[in-house]
Scaffold this active site. Sequence first.
Site, PDB file in Angstrom:
ATOM      1  N   ASP A 110       0.844  -1.199   0.000  1.00  0.00           N
ATOM      2  CA  ASP A 110       0.000   0.000   0.000  1.00  0.00           C
ATOM      3  C   ASP A 110       0.880   1.250   0.000  1.00  0.00           C
ATOM      4  O   ASP A 110       2.049   1.208   0.409  1.00  0.00           O
ATOM      5  CB  ASP A 110      -0.881   0.037   1.258  1.00  0.00           C
ATOM      6  CG  ASP A 110      -1.882  -1.103   1.292  1.00  0.00           C
ATOM      7  OD1 ASP A 110      -2.157  -1.678   0.220  1.00  0.00           O
ATOM      8  OD2 ASP A 110      -2.364  -1.409   2.397  1.00  0.00           O
TER       9      ASP A 110
HETATM   10  N1  URA Z   1      -1.401  -5.707   4.271  1.00  0.00           N
HETATM   11  C1  URA Z   1      -1.838  -4.423   4.203  1.00  0.00           C
HETATM   12  O1  URA Z   1      -2.845  -4.068   4.809  1.00  0.00           O
HETATM   13  N2  URA Z   1      -1.097  -3.562   3.462  1.00  0.00           N
HETATM   14  C2  URA Z   1       0.026  -3.892   2.825  1.00  0.00           C
HETATM   15  O2  URA Z   1       0.665  -3.038   2.183  1.00  0.00           O
HETATM   16  C3  URA Z   1       0.460  -5.223   2.899  1.00  0.00           C
HETATM   17  C4  URA Z   1      -0.270  -6.120   3.627  1.00  0.00           C
END
Ligand code: URA
Length: 238
Positions: A110
């Site tokens: 993310d």
């Molecule tokens: N889980 C999440 O919520 N975000 C990420 O970037 C990776 C795993």
Amino acid sequence: MSISRARLDRLISEKCQINRKKVRLLLAQKRVSVDGVIATDIAQAIDKFSIIKFDDQVIQENRALYIMLHKPVGVVCATKDDKHKTVIDLINLKLTQAEKISLHIVGRLDLNTSGLVLLTNDSRWSEQLTSPKSKVAKRYLVTLKNPLDHDYINAFAKGMYFAYEDITTKPVKLNILSQYRAEVILMEGRYHQIKRMFGRFDNPVTALHRTSIGPFILDENLCVGESKFISISNKIVI
Ligand code: URA
């Protein structure tokens, strides 16, 4: 995105603008080599990393690229983005424009997650690494807004039902490191999985950082935003 296997005669015919009959003749004259070996079979399967030569002329030579990047928060895991800097923009390694364009991301993070990102132009390798069958563990360090307790461990291990995708998450290992910090080990990568799992406890994730993907551990000497080439073994050891 899988590496398509092609036939040798088709590639030579396309690249040299000659018909297949002529290609057959070149092979009979032993003028074509694949990875240093004289080719005899027009139907020989090749891929984008096969080195093809006709006499001394290189017809195809692509380098396989494997890159480790320390992703900062605020950089997007995409190849193009109108608003944010992308992980591709960050790569400051010696690559041609064509090589840069050929890269794809092996397991996105993310926008507000930091840590290990792998990039490659070898889709056979990335598919092996991301396939659920390979059961590759991805490790994350998580910081939470509210204190953790041991109930989380069972809930994560049991799996959680996500109605939107109609799936139950695979067992997740949660190691509590301190009141507000934990290590999470995922064997899959569902959309916002970690944030959603802690969300079930109304406990917002305030920081998320990936430390490893299978055997690939984020190099401690790689500063935030930096990248480096890595070498791989053919087999992914988990
Ligand atoms: N889980 C999440 O919520 N975000 C990420 O970037 C990776 C795993």
